[in-house]
Design a protein around this motif. Structure first.
Motif: not given
Length: 225
Positions: A127-134, A136-144, A147-152
């Motif tokens: 629910c917190s993610i907009i999918p764009l293949g590999e 992702i876009l998110t407004s959840d800072f915790g997710i960002y 994951l910011k050092d692991k995926i785009e």
């Protein structure tokens, strides 16, 4: 075929029909809070177009509608968080994003297929993610942050998303991805992050599809099978 909430706005359903997109509507899961019992991503997890994990409590109804799919019965959800979100998982080709409360059969599938678990605290991961293949876009800072050092991952601004019975909803609960198309159930041009979403979709050569006749409504992620 798309799986959408039975609470979807009339304008969105009409938009799907005008674009010749086939769909089925959800049924309520009796084990969930009534306000979100209709959300597809709280009862269903689609691995691919052939294999679908579905909460054991509602599997029979969906089997009648998805006759050509391999439906794997999963654990029943509970009413309270995080056990209500055991199917609310984001999956890309090589990884999946969730907390540690993933439905056990899905977790076993991921391990057997060497799909890496990217841990986040947020149980409502899909629910917190907009999918764009590999990517992702998110407004959840915790997710960002996780994951910011692991995926785009692209951080979006916070948005005021309507969710029945709650103060706010999730942007990922208004959209879905299929056939290189990112579909939303309302007009995303009103979002604070519209230009970011548009630019990232353009970079990835992904088509944006959405009705302009209604506002976004979090009715759970739009699933495709």
């Amino acid at each position: 075929m798309l799986i959408i909430s039975h609470k979807s706005r009339v304008e969105f359903v009409k938009f799907l029909e005008e674009n010749n997109l086939t769909y089925i509507k959800t049924i309520d899961n009796p084990n969930l809070d009534k306000r979100i019992a209709d959300h597809p991503d709280l009862s269903i997890f689609i691995v691919n177009k052939d294999t679908i994990f579905i909460d054991n409590s509602v599997k029979y109804e969906y089997r009648k509608r998805l006759l050509d799919k391999n439906i794997i019965p999963g654990e029943s959800v509970c009413k309270s968080y995080p056990e209500d979100a055991i199917y609310n998982i984001y999956m890309a080709d090589s990884y999946y994003i969730h907390n540690d409360f993933t439905e056990k059969n899905i977790s076993l599938y991921m391990k057997a297929h060497n799909i890496k678990h990217l841990y986040v605290k947020q149980g409502y991961s899909r629910c917190s993610i907009i999918p764009l293949g590999e990517k992702i876009l998110t407004s959840d800072f915790g997710i960002y942050k996780s994951l910011k050092d692991k995926i785009e991952v692209i951080l979006l601004e916070k948005e005021k998303i309507e969710l029945d019975g709650f103060d706010h909803g999730f942007i990922g609960g208004c959209c879905g991805f299929f056939d290189n198309t990112l579909i939303f159930n309302g007009n995303i041009e009103k979002l604070n992050s519209f230009e970011i979403i548009k630019n990232e979709a353009d970079k990835s050569k992904i088509k944006l599809l959405y009705p302009k006749s209604c506002d976004l409504l979090d009715t759970g992620s739009i699933l495709c099978c």
